[in-house]
Write a protein that holds these residues in place. Sequence first.
Motif, PDB file in Angstrom:
ATOM      1  N   ARG A   7       0.842  -1.200   0.000  1.00 26.30           N
ATOM      2  CA  ARG A   7       0.000   0.000   0.000  1.00 26.30           C
ATOM      3  C   ARG A   7       0.881   1.255   0.000  1.00 26.30           C
ATOM      4  O   ARG A   7       0.636   2.201  -0.739  1.00 26.30           O
ATOM      5  CB  ARG A   7      -0.923  -0.037   1.210  1.00 26.30           C
ATOM      6  CG  ARG A   7      -1.882   1.102   1.308  1.00 26.30           C
ATOM      7  CD  ARG A   7      -2.777   0.958   2.548  1.00 26.30           C
ATOM      8  NE  ARG A   7      -3.839   1.921   2.521  1.00 26.30           N
ATOM      9  CZ  ARG A   7      -5.018   1.740   1.946  1.00 26.30           C
ATOM     10  NH1 ARG A   7      -5.298   0.603   1.350  1.00 26.30           N
ATOM     11  NH2 ARG A   7      -5.921   2.694   1.954  1.00 26.30           N
ATOM     12  N   ALA A   8       1.919   1.246   0.826  1.00 27.06           N
ATOM     13  CA  ALA A   8       2.817   2.403   0.922  1.00 27.06           C
ATOM     14  C   ALA A   8       3.514   2.678  -0.412  1.00 27.06           C
ATOM     15  O   ALA A   8       3.649   3.845  -0.811  1.00 27.06           O
ATOM     16  CB  ALA A   8       3.856   2.182   2.022  1.00 27.06           C
ATOM     17  N   GLU A   9       3.949   1.637  -1.120  1.00 28.07           N
ATOM     18  CA  GLU A   9       4.592   1.821  -2.426  1.00 28.07           C
ATOM     19  C   GLU A   9       3.615   2.386  -3.443  1.00 28.07           C
ATOM     20  O   GLU A   9       3.977   3.235  -4.262  1.00 28.07           O
ATOM     21  CB  GLU A   9       5.164   0.497  -2.931  1.00 28.07           C
ATOM     22  CG  GLU A   9       6.380   0.030  -2.164  1.00 28.07           C
ATOM     23  CD  GLU A   9       6.836  -1.357  -2.572  1.00 28.07           C
ATOM     24  OE1 GLU A   9       6.096  -2.078  -3.276  1.00 28.07           O
ATOM     25  OE2 GLU A   9       7.954  -1.742  -2.172  1.00 28.07           O
ATOM     26  N   THR A  10       2.366   1.937  -3.397  1.00 26.49           N
ATOM     27  CA  THR A  10       1.344   2.442  -4.304  1.00 26.49           C
ATOM     28  C   THR A  10       1.080   3.919  -4.030  1.00 26.49           C
ATOM     29  O   THR A  10       0.993   4.728  -4.957  1.00 26.49           O
ATOM     30  CB  THR A  10       0.037   1.629  -4.163  1.00 26.49           C
ATOM     31  OG1 THR A  10       0.324   0.256  -4.444  1.00 26.49           O
ATOM     32  CG2 THR A  10      -1.031   2.118  -5.112  1.00 26.49           C
ATOM     33  N   VAL A  11       0.980   4.274  -2.757  1.00 28.07           N
ATOM     34  CA  VAL A  11       0.763   5.681  -2.391  1.00 28.07           C
ATOM     35  C   VAL A  11       1.940   6.530  -2.873  1.00 28.07           C
ATOM     36  O   VAL A  11       1.744   7.601  -3.460  1.00 28.07           O
ATOM     37  CB  VAL A  11       0.523   5.835  -0.872  1.00 28.07           C
ATOM     38  CG1 VAL A  11       0.558   7.306  -0.458  1.00 28.07           C
ATOM     39  CG2 VAL A  11      -0.809   5.197  -0.476  1.00 28.07           C
ATOM     40  N   GLU A  12       3.160   6.058  -2.665  1.00 29.75           N
ATOM     41  CA  GLU A  12       4.346   6.811  -3.094  1.00 29.75           C
ATOM     42  C   GLU A  12       4.350   7.033  -4.600  1.00 29.75           C
ATOM     43  O   GLU A  12       4.667   8.121  -5.078  1.00 29.75           O
ATOM     44  CB  GLU A  12       5.638   6.121  -2.651  1.00 29.75           C
ATOM     45  CG  GLU A  12       5.919   6.253  -1.181  1.00 29.75           C
ATOM     46  CD  GLU A  12       5.968   7.692  -0.697  1.00 29.75           C
ATOM     47  OE1 GLU A  12       6.628   8.541  -1.339  1.00 29.75           O
ATOM     48  OE2 GLU A  12       5.327   7.975   0.325  1.00 29.75           O
ATOM     49  N   ASP A  50      -4.530  12.756  -0.001  1.00 24.15           N
ATOM     50  CA  ASP A  50      -4.257  13.270   1.345  1.00 24.15           C
ATOM     51  C   ASP A  50      -2.754  13.391   1.604  1.00 24.15           C
ATOM     52  O   ASP A  50      -2.287  14.403   2.145  1.00 24.15           O
ATOM     53  CB  ASP A  50      -4.900  12.381   2.407  1.00 24.15           C
ATOM     54  CG  ASP A  50      -6.416  12.477   2.436  1.00 24.15           C
ATOM     55  OD1 ASP A  50      -6.983  13.415   1.830  1.00 24.15           O
ATOM     56  OD2 ASP A  50      -7.041  11.591   3.063  1.00 24.15           O
ATOM     57  N   THR A  51      -1.991  12.381   1.213  1.00 30.59           N
ATOM     58  CA  THR A  51      -0.544  12.400   1.411  1.00 30.59           C
ATOM     59  C   THR A  51       0.098  13.517   0.602  1.00 30.59           C
ATOM     60  O   THR A  51       0.960  14.243   1.104  1.00 30.59           O
ATOM     61  CB  THR A  51       0.074  11.030   1.042  1.00 30.59           C
ATOM     62  OG1 THR A  51      -0.522  10.024   1.866  1.00 30.59           O
ATOM     63  CG2 THR A  51       1.585  11.024   1.224  1.00 30.59           C
ATOM     64  N   ALA A  52      -0.319  13.668  -0.647  1.00 29.46           N
ATOM     65  CA  ALA A  52       0.230  14.730  -1.497  1.00 29.46           C
ATOM     66  C   ALA A  52      -0.090  16.109  -0.917  1.00 29.46           C
ATOM     67  O   ALA A  52       0.759  17.009  -0.934  1.00 29.46           O
ATOM     68  CB  ALA A  52      -0.322  14.610  -2.917  1.00 29.46           C
TER      69      ALA A  52
END
Length: 129
Positions: A7-12, A50-52
């Motif tokens: 999930r973290a790699e996809t978000v990145e 949200d992260t961006a």
Amino acid sequence: MTEPSTRAETVELGVELLAHLEPEELTLSDAIDRIETVTTSPALTRDILDTAEKRGIIDRDGARLRVRRGGTRVNYETQVVTREGSFECRRCGSGLTTGHFVRLDAGELGPFGSSCIRKVTGRDDSTDE
């Protein structure tokens, strides 16, 4: 393309794609269209946006989004590679014999056809408003 495994790699990967988008201002719908080349999960799409926003990469104002990239854009000479083979476009699903891939620090995104690569990166005027 090697799919992001976590999930973290996809978000990145999604956040980095947003950081490279053109034009600097676009509709939320257009941004989501591009994020869907990374994931079609609504929860992951929300996490990417949200992260961006938390990292200062984008500003959201209702249904509009502004990219605060500080000059980064996909460089077609160094970040887009083509490969011959049998592919399916990640954006439109068309069969391809030449796939275009975007190399980002977070991973590689593609394959795309010659027109879809321009739409994903925002270089196609028909996606601008």
